[in-house]
Design an enzyme around this catalytic site. Structure first.
Site, PDB file in Angstrom:
ATOM      1  N   ASP A 237       1.230   0.108   0.258  1.00 63.19           N
ATOM      2  CA  ASP A 237       2.214   1.109   0.706  1.00 63.19           C
ATOM      3  C   ASP A 237       3.624   0.523   0.774  1.00 63.19           C
ATOM      4  OD1 ASP A 237       1.076  -0.344   2.912  1.00 63.19           O
ATOM      5  OD2 ASP A 237       1.942   1.080   4.323  1.00 63.19           O
TER       6      ASP A 237
ATOM      7  N   HIS B 123       7.848   3.816   9.932  1.00 65.86           N
ATOM      8  CA  HIS B 123       6.480   3.449   9.546  1.00 65.86           C
ATOM      9  C   HIS B 123       5.474   4.081  10.509  1.00 65.86           C
ATOM     10  CE1 HIS B 123       3.046   0.644   8.708  1.00 65.86           C
ATOM     11  NE2 HIS B 123       3.583   0.580   7.504  1.00 65.86           N
TER      12      HIS B 123
ATOM     13  N   ASP C  33       5.624  -5.002   8.405  1.00 67.04           N
ATOM     14  CA  ASP C  33       4.555  -4.693   9.349  1.00 67.04           C
ATOM     15  C   ASP C  33       4.345  -5.899  10.262  1.00 67.04           C
ATOM     16  OD1 ASP C  33       4.478  -2.422   7.900  1.00 67.04           O
ATOM     17  OD2 ASP C  33       2.367  -2.525   7.352  1.00 67.04           O
TER      18      ASP C  33
HETATM   19 ZN   LIG Z   1       2.497  -0.686   5.985  1.00 66.31          ZN
END
Ligand SMILES: [Zn+2]
Length: 321
Positions: free
Chosen positions: A66, A268, A209
């Site tokens: 992603d 996100h 992330d």
């Molecule tokens: Zn991600």
């Protein structure tokens, strides 16, 4: 400096949010940088004024799809649209091998060179008007934040003082701005008397992330804007467990408050959070949870949302374009 959000959903796209992608635009030079390139990022770009001709570098935070599945398509289109200038690609280990294999097996021959730069250990990397540092985060795979620090900040013309001394707007103003003394109505005008010192360097930190925001404590010193994932609210994160390696809103907000960040942008989001505040869970829950811990300027990212960080450090929404 402007930020234009191209994708703000985690894992899978939704009808209103694409997977990760963020443009950092140097409005002076028109050069821009792409941070993460989820699938469909090039379709997002078609709805903006950004073109891959002015794309100076791509930064990938980690290898999950992603955040990078949009790369081959974007690069192929850049080539078909006539790009020949080399492109810098800053990415963690693995991306260059994956991309090389994709180019090879799909017989994609790019008409421009890709200069790979390893994210691992990246410090003081000169990139246009910025110096970039990578910060290692905590996720299921190696993940990085990128800190963009402005290198040279422009001096500012003291227009109030010029007008106060009766020096009318004209070509002389430009000359002074460039640092040259001049003559006005027979009197010497010293540039140094009418130039204000440059403001503090602007600094923007964009996280990948990450389940441990505290890893950004040092990078966030002197930063005005922090863009960080807040995939969940606390209750959802606790139900799912820690193994996914993501942060929840309160956690990021608490960190940003302690770090003294002026402007916090959360992004996100798990697709479970609905845009409609009447539905549960909604994106409003993320906002409310973060706002309880963060007293600064809190923004929840949306696709195509565009913000400008001014020389003075204000972070204001601008009409996308
Ligand atoms: Zn991600």
């Amino acid at each position: 400096v402007e930020l234009l959000f191209l994708g703000t959903s985690s894992g899978t796209p939704t009808a209103s949010r694409n997977v990760s992608g963020l443009a950092l635009i140097d409005t002076q030079s028109r050069a821009w940088f792409l941070i993460d390139c989820g699938e469909g990022t090039q379709h997002r770009l078609l709805k903006t004024r950004l073109s891959t001709h002015h794309l100076a570098a791509i930064f990938i935070t980690h290898v999950h799809g992603d955040h990078c599945y949009g790369l081959p398509g974007l690069l192929a289109s850049a080539g078909m649209n006539g790009r020949t200038a080399p492109l810098t690609l800053v990415a963690p280990r693995g991306i260059s091998d994956w991309l090389a294999a994709t180019l090879q097996f799909t017989q994609l021959h790019l008409p421009f060179a890709i200069n790979y730069v390893a994210a691992e250990g990246l410090t003081n990397f000169a990139c246009g008007a910025f110096e970039v540092d990578a910060v290692a985060l905590s996720h299921r795979v190696p993940s990085f934040a990128y800190a963009f620090t402005e290198i040279a900040t422009a001096t500012v013309l003291d227009t109030e003082k010029l007008l106060a001394q009766g020096i009318a707007k004209g070509p002389l103003w430009g000359q002074i701005k460039r640092g040259y003394d001049g003559v006005y109505k027979g009197t010497l005008v010293r540039a140094a008397d009418f130039l204000l010192p440059p403001g503090p360097a602007r600094k923007i930190v964009v996280g990948g992330d990450n389940d441990t925001p505290n890893l950004l404590a040092q990078a966030c010193q002197q930063c005005q804007v922090l863009v960080h994932e807040a995939t969940y609210t606390r209750s959802v994160a606790e139900k799912i467990g820690k193994h996914l390696g993501h942060s929840y809103a309160a956690q990021v907000a608490e960190f940003a408050e302690a770090a003294g960040v002026a402007h916090l942008v959360l992004t996100h989001f798990s697709p479970r959070y609905q845009n409609n505040p009447q539905l549960r869970p909604s994106i409003q829950d993320i906002y409310a949870e973060a706002a309880a811990f963060f007293s600064g300027h809190l923004v929840l990212a949306e696709d195509f949302m565009q913000y400008r960080l001014t020389q003075k450090g204000d972070f204001i929404r601008v009409i996308a374009g």
